[in-house]
Design an enzyme around this catalytic site. Sequence first.
Site, mmCIF file in Angstrom:
data_model
loop_
_atom_site.group_PDB
_atom_site.id
_atom_site.type_symbol
_atom_site.label_atom_id
_atom_site.label_comp_id
_atom_site.label_asym_id
_atom_site.label_seq_id
_atom_site.Cartn_x
_atom_site.Cartn_y
_atom_site.Cartn_z
ATOM 1 N N VAL A 1 8.611 -15.675 0.428
ATOM 2 C CA VAL A 1 10.480 -15.892 -0.113
ATOM 3 C C VAL A 1 10.666 -17.407 0.298
ATOM 4 C CG1 VAL A 1 10.951 -13.506 -1.300
ATOM 5 C CG2 VAL A 1 11.251 -13.838 1.059
ATOM 6 N N SER A 2 11.035 -17.091 -0.336
ATOM 7 C CA SER A 2 11.443 -18.764 0.322
ATOM 8 C C SER A 2 13.390 -18.838 1.190
ATOM 9 C CB SER A 2 12.283 -20.195 -0.711
ATOM 10 O OG SER A 2 11.045 -20.479 -1.680
ATOM 11 N N THR A 3 14.086 -18.360 1.883
ATOM 12 C CA THR A 3 14.348 -18.522 2.442
ATOM 13 C C THR A 3 15.141 -16.778 2.737
ATOM 14 O OG1 THR A 3 16.184 -17.461 0.888
ATOM 15 C CG2 THR A 3 15.628 -20.365 1.386
#
Length: 202
Positions: free
Chosen positions: A9-11
Amino acid sequence: MNTYGYVRVSTTDQHTDRQLLAMNELHIPQTHIFTDTLSGKDFLRPAYKSLVKKLTPGDLVYVQSIDRLGRNYEEIQNQWRFLTKERGVDVAVLDMPLLDTRNGKDLMGTFIADIVLQILSFVAQNERENIRKRQREGIAAAKARGVRFGRSVKCPSGDFAMLIKLWRGGKLSFPELLAQTGLKKATFYRRLREFQGGRMAR
């Protein structure tokens, strides 16, 4: 043959639940699931690099979707070739059965998989660029509304000029001055320099 799962996931605001559930349903051991919380712009991710170090020819890597692998068109293409050709491992994308290197290893199967990979890689990068564009537009709109970004600047309270005069005249101790202005020592001296330079309203 060892089976691994890669989750990204990015964040920290995003959730890995769906990806982890898919890996658990495949009965992949927890120690064989590698998770990154980083952008997909490149493959310089600690968990991914640890996964690659463990891979041996014949191993299988599952990923939920191609954008979980990455979001850079060229990087995805290069990494796919590196995994499947140089490292000799199979890769299976759960959301796209055509992207499963265990199937269709003949010329036609490889050709179709390559086309699908190129299309999905393009879509992944295009979506990343759209997200960045929306972020820039959102920031611009917020600035237009007067929203300030970055570290907030604490302004001294009270009549700063008068307090400085009292302090310099010996009628106000330095601790009292800081208490009156509501500033810490380093911040006070920074504001004092600005005041002396005429950058603060007097």
